[in-house]
Design an enzyme around this catalytic site. Sequence first.
Site, PDB file in Angstrom:
ATOM      1  N   SER A  74     -19.195  10.339   4.078  1.00 42.69           N
ATOM      2  CA  SER A  74     -18.237  11.048   3.014  1.00 42.69           C
ATOM      3  C   SER A  74     -17.073  11.081   3.010  1.00 42.69           C
ATOM      4  O   SER A  74     -15.780  11.055   2.764  1.00 42.69           O
ATOM      5  CB  SER A  74     -18.666  12.556   3.123  1.00 42.69           C
ATOM      6  OG  SER A  74     -20.455  12.809   2.611  1.00 42.69           O
ATOM      7  N   LYS A  77     -14.942   8.695   0.120  1.00 41.49           N
ATOM      8  CA  LYS A  77     -14.372  10.271  -0.883  1.00 41.49           C
ATOM      9  C   LYS A  77     -13.548  10.463  -1.617  1.00 41.49           C
ATOM     10  O   LYS A  77     -12.894  10.514  -1.718  1.00 41.49           O
ATOM     11  CB  LYS A  77     -15.670  11.079  -0.518  1.00 41.49           C
ATOM     12  CG  LYS A  77     -17.578  11.680  -0.884  1.00 41.49           C
ATOM     13  CD  LYS A  77     -17.655  12.478  -0.423  1.00 41.49           C
ATOM     14  CE  LYS A  77     -19.577  12.351  -1.046  1.00 41.49           C
ATOM     15  NZ  LYS A  77     -20.326  13.392   0.483  1.00 41.49           N
ATOM     16  N   TYR A 202     -21.568   4.699  -5.495  1.00 39.05           N
ATOM     17  CA  TYR A 202     -21.313   5.854  -3.686  1.00 39.05           C
ATOM     18  C   TYR A 202     -21.902   5.188  -3.315  1.00 39.05           C
ATOM     19  O   TYR A 202     -21.882   5.460  -1.533  1.00 39.05           O
ATOM     20  CB  TYR A 202     -21.555   6.722  -4.981  1.00 39.05           C
ATOM     21  CG  TYR A 202     -22.034   7.723  -4.005  1.00 39.05           C
ATOM     22  CD1 TYR A 202     -21.346   8.934  -3.513  1.00 39.05           C
ATOM     23  CD2 TYR A 202     -23.261   7.960  -3.557  1.00 39.05           C
ATOM     24  CE1 TYR A 202     -21.048   9.580  -3.301  1.00 39.05           C
ATOM     25  CE2 TYR A 202     -23.627   8.940  -2.489  1.00 39.05           C
ATOM     26  CZ  TYR A 202     -22.282   9.917  -2.248  1.00 39.05           C
ATOM     27  OH  TYR A 202     -22.315  10.937  -0.977  1.00 39.05           O
ATOM     28  N   TYR A 250     -16.884  20.315   4.219  1.00 36.63           N
ATOM     29  CA  TYR A 250     -18.388  20.664   3.737  1.00 36.63           C
ATOM     30  C   TYR A 250     -18.189  22.574   4.842  1.00 36.63           C
ATOM     31  O   TYR A 250     -16.929  22.720   3.478  1.00 36.63           O
ATOM     32  CB  TYR A 250     -19.363  20.523   4.722  1.00 36.63           C
ATOM     33  CG  TYR A 250     -19.314  18.892   4.299  1.00 36.63           C
ATOM     34  CD1 TYR A 250     -19.400  17.879   3.199  1.00 36.63           C
ATOM     35  CD2 TYR A 250     -19.796  18.626   5.815  1.00 36.63           C
ATOM     36  CE1 TYR A 250     -19.666  16.630   3.815  1.00 36.63           C
ATOM     37  CE2 TYR A 250     -19.638  16.899   6.229  1.00 36.63           C
ATOM     38  CZ  TYR A 250     -19.491  16.189   4.934  1.00 36.63           C
ATOM     39  OH  TYR A 250     -19.923  14.919   5.254  1.00 36.63           O
ATOM     40  N   VAL A 268     -21.309  11.804   7.522  1.00 33.86           N
ATOM     41  CA  VAL A 268     -22.620  11.721   8.532  1.00 33.86           C
ATOM     42  C   VAL A 268     -22.802  11.079   9.882  1.00 33.86           C
ATOM     43  O   VAL A 268     -23.834  10.747  10.285  1.00 33.86           O
ATOM     44  CB  VAL A 268     -23.951  11.880   7.495  1.00 33.86           C
ATOM     45  CG1 VAL A 268     -23.764  13.196   7.299  1.00 33.86           C
ATOM     46  CG2 VAL A 268     -24.061  10.734   6.764  1.00 33.86           C
TER      47      VAL A 268
HETATM   48  N1  GLN Z   1     -24.581   8.933   2.296  1.00 37.79           N
HETATM   49  C1  GLN Z   1     -24.458  10.766   2.852  1.00 37.79           C
HETATM   50  C2  GLN Z   1     -25.010  10.886   1.616  1.00 37.79           C
HETATM   51  O1  GLN Z   1     -24.918  10.526   0.623  1.00 37.79           O
HETATM   52  C3  GLN Z   1     -22.541  10.395   3.251  1.00 37.79           C
HETATM   53  C4  GLN Z   1     -23.167  11.777   3.127  1.00 37.79           C
HETATM   54  C5  GLN Z   1     -22.154  13.035   4.513  1.00 37.79           C
HETATM   55  O2  GLN Z   1     -22.164  11.880   4.736  1.00 37.79           O
HETATM   56  N2  GLN Z   1     -22.733  13.822   4.523  1.00 37.79           N
HETATM   57  O3  GLN Z   1     -25.923  11.697   2.247  1.00 37.79           O
END
Ligand code: GLN
Length: 314
Positions: A74, A77, A202, A250, A268
């Site tokens: 993430s 992003k 993505y 988050y 993550v």
């Molecule tokens: N690849 C993960 C997803 O799309 C990325 C989300 C994350 O890092 N929180 O669920």
Amino acid sequence: MSRDFPGEAGRDRLRSALEQALAEGRRHVNRGKVAAYIPPLARADPDALGAAIALPGGEVVAAGDCRHPFTLQSVSKVFSLLLALERLGPGAVFSRVGMEPTGDPFNSVLRLELAEPPRPLNPMINAGAVAVCGLLVEQLGPGSFGELVELVRAAAQSGSVDVDEEVYLAEKETGHRNRALAYFLKDLGVLRAGVEETLDYYFRQCALRVTCVDLARMGLFLAAPPGSPAPVCRELIRMVNAFMVTCGMYNGSGEFAVRAGIPAKSGVSGAVMAVVPGRLGVGVYGPALESRGNSVGGVELLVALSRRLDWSVF
Ligand code: GLN
């Protein structure tokens, strides 16, 4: 010269603060679990914790498990948002995605049906990031992924940042919830590019592979210290830093703002990129995650560092 780096003594102080913060972070790693939704993430060492601090002028101070490469997840992003803001402008971007934190898990579907106007609440949750990728694909074509890679490489000052094919393919194979979000966005008219082309963008951005030092330099890029080259407009950098403070961790963003008080973005994989505006960048890797998907040890390390070195922007 930065107040964080007044010669040898300053560097020693930074190094010792980092070592102490690392020890503090390590005390917490056993509270977390590594992400298990794809094999390459499930294989990560849950006890690993490392961090690097990038200073203006090119100096890097690092400690702990800093050699493992890992994927941005993430954290990516932030950079696709920055690319979209730069290439398409804030008007186009914010017609498809909002500016408000959610308080929900990062991959939640819940508010897509409730939000008014109907669009993802912010670009740091999965739905918002998919909407931003969709806008890039729609306006610039899937080939604009090359521009994203170049932006990340420029920020990381490393030509070796690239897609980890194993992670990318595993994300693509298992990304059912992201696929559901994309179809929902398609139905709302927020996503106008193809669903699979958008998801491909993505999943590839999530799979960009970096090291702690790369991540620290990416943080420094967003810190934009005075006198640093500004390949991206500072007003746009200010916007993405604001998103990191309000939404970057988050549904743990409020708590992180109160405890550490600096813009940060987690992924993550256990990545956390933190920004001390005008001063420096920090890259952390600690794959054991708390329930919201943030690195347990990474958060505690950053809280300890920020307190010790008085980094809070508030
Ligand atoms: N690849 C993960 C997803 O799309 C990325 C989300 C994350 O890092 N929180 O669920």
